[in-house]
Design a protein around this motif. Structure first.
Motif, PDB file in Angstrom:
ATOM      1  N   HIS A 260      42.151  35.617  36.580  1.00 18.37           N
ATOM      2  CA  HIS A 260      42.678  34.335  37.058  1.00 18.37           C
ATOM      3  C   HIS A 260      43.572  34.562  38.274  1.00 18.37           C
ATOM      4  O   HIS A 260      44.275  35.574  38.341  1.00 18.37           O
ATOM      5  N   PRO A 261      43.545  33.636  39.246  1.00 21.55           N
ATOM      6  CA  PRO A 261      42.724  32.432  39.283  1.00 21.55           C
ATOM      7  C   PRO A 261      41.259  32.759  39.568  1.00 21.55           C
ATOM      8  O   PRO A 261      40.958  33.723  40.278  1.00 21.55           O
ATOM      9  N   LEU A 262      40.378  31.939  39.028  1.00 21.58           N
ATOM     10  CA  LEU A 262      38.948  32.148  39.245  1.00 21.58           C
ATOM     11  C   LEU A 262      38.534  31.771  40.661  1.00 21.58           C
ATOM     12  O   LEU A 262      37.551  32.291  41.182  1.00 21.58           O
ATOM     13  N   ILE A 263      39.253  30.845  41.267  1.00 23.41           N
ATOM     14  CA  ILE A 263      38.983  30.426  42.648  1.00 23.41           C
ATOM     15  C   ILE A 263      40.004  31.097  43.550  1.00 23.41           C
ATOM     16  O   ILE A 263      41.213  30.920  43.360  1.00 23.41           O
ATOM     17  N   VAL A 264      39.538  31.878  44.503  1.00 21.21           N
ATOM     18  CA  VAL A 264      40.437  32.624  45.375  1.00 21.21           C
ATOM     19  C   VAL A 264      40.127  32.324  46.837  1.00 21.21           C
ATOM     20  O   VAL A 264      39.026  31.883  47.187  1.00 21.21           O
TER      21      VAL A 264
END
Length: 279
Positions: A260-264
């Protein structure tokens, strides 16, 4: 029109989470062996675009400055992507593309990106209806250009797959038809609760398979009720992504802090959803 809550439109959110490796560098594998046709009558811009594509991994970038020459080249060679200036001497880029789409040559169905200073909504619609797969405004940054080209190559690859095929990314299963995202942990599958906009964002990013998606691309494809790009669109996206990161972490705590975070973030204006099948 509303792109979210009023608070989102007024809030500036810093997103400083970056990918451990540069996903743009990884595009070299995607671009390897590829061939592009560039129609551009501005020599300096043509030099720059060709140079960026070649440095990014393209094998060949054929350059022409007139539509007639572009038609001849496209009729003789198979190109993986076409990048066309709309306003050129002689046959313009839009008419060139219209004529190319009616032929049965080796590049008649190649994805086409219109690169132009004609940025009004009417011109954009004309370009898309004329056969363009994407419509890019001049000037365009290198990051945006490479991400848009990579996106078109992905779309070509997806044509070979059945429609609405589920996408597997590690423990996640994204179902475009059902518009659901599910997580499987220790043999148990559960639904991740997402709003329609959140699902659209996750779908766009997961479909990219670890490749960068620029914020402009995300806006065009997820905030579809908007007919223009507002000055604060980056703030709107950043606020939504920040909330979406928290939402995913709350619903998938088993993945641990290392994922996490999965969106980078990728470079300054792009995002990726971690490719959990990589490595």
């Amino acid at each position: 029109m509303n792109a979210g809550t009023g608070d989102e439109r007024m809030t500036t959110v810093e997103i400083d989470t970056t990918a451990e490796t540069d996903p743009f560098a990884a595009l070299a594998e995607v671009f390897a062996g590829r061939r592009a046709l560039l129609l551009e009558d501005d020599p300096a811009l043509a030099d720059h675009v060709a140079d960026r594509l070649l440095k990014a991994g393209f094998e060949i970038v054929d350059r022409v400055d007139a539509g007639e020459a572009a038609l001849q080249m496209a009729g003789s060679h198979p190109y993986d992507v076409l990048i066309l200036d709309r306003m050129t001497n002689g046959l313009d880029g839009l008419e060139t593309l219209k004529r190319l789409r009616t032929t049965s040559g080796p590049s008649s169905d190649a994805p086409a990106l219109m690169l132009t200073a004609l940025t009004g909504e009417r011109q954009r619609v004309e370009g898309l209806l004329g056969g363009a797969d994407d419509y890019l405004s001049k000037p365009i940054g290198d990051e945006e250009l490479l991400a848009r080209v990579a996106s078109q190559l992905r779309r070509v690859a997806r044509r070979a797959r059945p429609a609405n095929t589920d996408l597997i990314n590690g423990p996640f299963r994204l179902s475009p038809g059902a518009r659901t995202l599910k997580l499987t942990v220790e043999g148990t599958e559960r639904l991740i609760d997402l709003s329609p906009l959140e699902f659209a964002i996750v779908s766009e990013l997961m479909t990219a398979r670890g490749q960068p998606v620029t914020k402009t691309m995300l806006w065009d494809r997820c905030w579809i009720e908007w007919t223009f790009l507002p000055d604060n669109f980056v703030n709107i996206i950043d606020a939504r992504i920040s909330a979406l990161r928290r939402r995913l972490k709350e619903q998938a705590p088993e993945l641990g802090e290392d994922l996490h975070p999965l969106i980078v973030s990728a470079r300054s204006q792009s995002l990726i959803f971690r490719d959990l099948d990589a490595g």
